[in-house]
Design a protein around this motif. Structure first.
Motif, PDB file in Angstrom:
ATOM      1  N   SER A 250      -8.189  10.134   5.837  1.00  0.00           N
ATOM      2  CA  SER A 250      -8.317   8.691   6.012  1.00  0.00           C
ATOM      3  C   SER A 250      -7.269   7.928   5.207  1.00  0.00           C
ATOM      4  N   THR A 251      -6.975   8.394   3.993  1.00  0.00           N
ATOM      5  CA  THR A 251      -6.114   7.626   3.092  1.00  0.00           C
ATOM      6  C   THR A 251      -4.891   8.401   2.633  1.00  0.00           C
ATOM      7  N   PHE A 252      -5.111   9.583   2.078  1.00  0.00           N
ATOM      8  CA  PHE A 252      -4.023  10.364   1.487  1.00  0.00           C
ATOM      9  C   PHE A 252      -3.593  11.497   2.424  1.00  0.00           C
ATOM     10  N   THR A 253      -2.485  12.135   2.075  1.00  0.00           N
ATOM     11  CA  THR A 253      -1.922  13.146   2.972  1.00  0.00           C
ATOM     12  C   THR A 253      -2.120  14.570   2.480  1.00  0.00           C
TER      13      THR A 253
ATOM     14  N   LEU B  28       0.821  -1.210   0.000  1.00  0.00           N
ATOM     15  CA  LEU B  28       0.000   0.000   0.000  1.00  0.00           C
ATOM     16  C   LEU B  28       0.858   1.265   0.000  1.00  0.00           C
ATOM     17  N   HIS B  29       2.121   1.148   0.431  1.00  0.00           N
ATOM     18  CA  HIS B  29       3.010   2.306   0.432  1.00  0.00           C
ATOM     19  C   HIS B  29       3.417   2.710  -0.983  1.00  0.00           C
ATOM     20  N   LEU B  30       3.110   1.872  -1.955  1.00  0.00           N
ATOM     21  CA  LEU B  30       3.386   2.215  -3.347  1.00  0.00           C
ATOM     22  C   LEU B  30       2.358   3.202  -3.901  1.00  0.00           C
ATOM     23  N   VAL B  31       1.227   3.335  -3.209  1.00  0.00           N
ATOM     24  CA  VAL B  31       0.184   4.273  -3.639  1.00  0.00           C
ATOM     25  C   VAL B  31       0.659   5.692  -3.341  1.00  0.00           C
ATOM     26  N   PRO B  32       0.699   6.576  -4.343  1.00  0.00           N
ATOM     27  CA  PRO B  32       1.173   7.946  -4.119  1.00  0.00           C
ATOM     28  C   PRO B  32       0.353   8.670  -3.046  1.00  0.00           C
ATOM     29  N   PHE B  33       1.028   9.389  -2.163  1.00  0.00           N
ATOM     30  CA  PHE B  33       0.426  10.209  -1.109  1.00  0.00           C
ATOM     31  C   PHE B  33      -0.301   9.376  -0.037  1.00  0.00           C
ATOM     32  N   TYR B  34      -0.048   8.070  -0.011  1.00  0.00           N
ATOM     33  CA  TYR B  34      -0.704   7.223   0.984  1.00  0.00           C
ATOM     34  C   TYR B  34      -0.165   7.537   2.376  1.00  0.00           C
ATOM     35  N   GLY B  35      -1.073   7.731   3.349  1.00  0.00           N
ATOM     36  CA  GLY B  35      -0.666   8.095   4.701  1.00  0.00           C
ATOM     37  C   GLY B  35      -0.019   6.948   5.448  1.00  0.00           C
TER      38      GLY B  35
END
Length: 298
Positions: free
Chosen positions: A264-267, A239-246
């Motif tokens: 909840s998801t992005f930063t 999941l850390h491969l998802v851009p801007f993932y918190g």
């Protein structure tokens, strides 16, 4: 109008490009068994049963299966090095209390909402058949769109629930656990379940063109929220491969600090409004402490 046409043209080009790349990929060995299972489901159950009990089954199985690794980690000494708040281990008492509230929310708050799924699909004429099922990359893109919408809703409503006049009545329940664990992801006041949960359905209204998206988005959303509540920052988490993932550290700080990191998801919303400033200061402080430790061991 011209800008709209250009946007549609870009999306069509992107779709064709992904479809072209997909044509070179090997045949998915699970596609035929999945197709057979889908036809069997359609032949043996009504639309109401699929939309209602199928959705409930997908939610319950996904929730507790995704929670399972984090639950097991507490019994593995090696995994404790990845626990974020190592001074606050999980207890049976807290987990049992959490489980009871979760089951109440699932069956007395969420199930009545799930019962409306069939009527939603009928009203908007959403298909169930195999032939109209979108390709995998379309479903993935739709889930990403749902995540962006839900994250936006979550940021502003979650921040509102932290207002001093509201916090103690609703959101304080979710913050009973300063050090979160996966099963606690949906531990909340019934009103919070409805208020923040509404963001889940907005993306469905916007993007849903097949019942499969309902289930795919449920799984994606549960993967995300259980991960950020897991209390463990596991290396090589895909999941850390998802851009801007918190991620878990980002949200774990929210439970530890109570202020900031409302997404909840992005930063990006926290970055735009500066509500991640305390988190960034904390990260810098931890880096400095690590450097001091390294120098002492040299």
């Amino acid at each position: 109008m011209m800008a709209t046409n250009d946007s549609v043209g870009i999306l069509n080009s992107a779709y064709l490009a992904v479809e072209y790349i997909d044509s070179f990929l090997p045949q998915n060995p699970l596609q035929q068994p999945f197709k057979n299972a889908w036809f069997s489901m359609l032949n043996n159950y009504t639309k109401f049963q699929i939309a209602t009990w199928g959705s409930l089954l997908v939610h319950e199985l996904s929730y507790f299966l995704i929670c399972l690794p984090g639950f097991i980690f507490q019994f593995i000494p090696y995994m404790q090095r990845y626990k974020i708040q190592q001074d606050k281990p999980e207890t049976w008492e807290k987990q049992w209390k959490c489980f009871k509230i979760i089951m109440f929310n699932h069956f007395f708050i969420q199930l009545p909402l799930i019962c409306g799924t069939y009527y939603f699909t009928e009203y908007f004429n959403i298909p169930y058949d195999w032939d109209n099922m979108p390709r995998w990359f379309v479903i993935l893109g739709q889930c990403l769109g749902c995540a962006v919408i839900e994250d936006t809703w979550h940021y502003f409503l979650h921040r509102l629930l932290h207002h001093k006049r509201l916090y103690k009545y609703i959101h304080k329940v979710h913050h009973e656990f300063v050090s979160p664990f996966g099963m606690q992801a949906e531990y909340a006041h019934p009103l919070e379940t409805l208020i923040l949960g509404a963001g889940f359905f907005i993306g469905i209204v916007v993007f849903c063109n097949h019942v499969i998206l309902l289930w795919a988005w449920v799984i994606c959303r549960l993967l995300e929220t259980i991960d950020v509540h897991s209390g463990y920052d596991i290396p090589l988490n895909p999941l850390h491969l998802v851009p801007f993932y918190g991620g878990a550290r980002f949200h774990d700080f929210h439970h530890m600090n109570f202020i900031g990191n409302y997404s909840s998801t992005f930063t990006w919303w926290d970055k735009i409004f500066g509500t991640d400033s305390q988190y960034q200061s904390y990260v810098e402080k931890m880096k400095e402490q690590e450097l001091v430790k390294e120098k002492k061991t040299e």
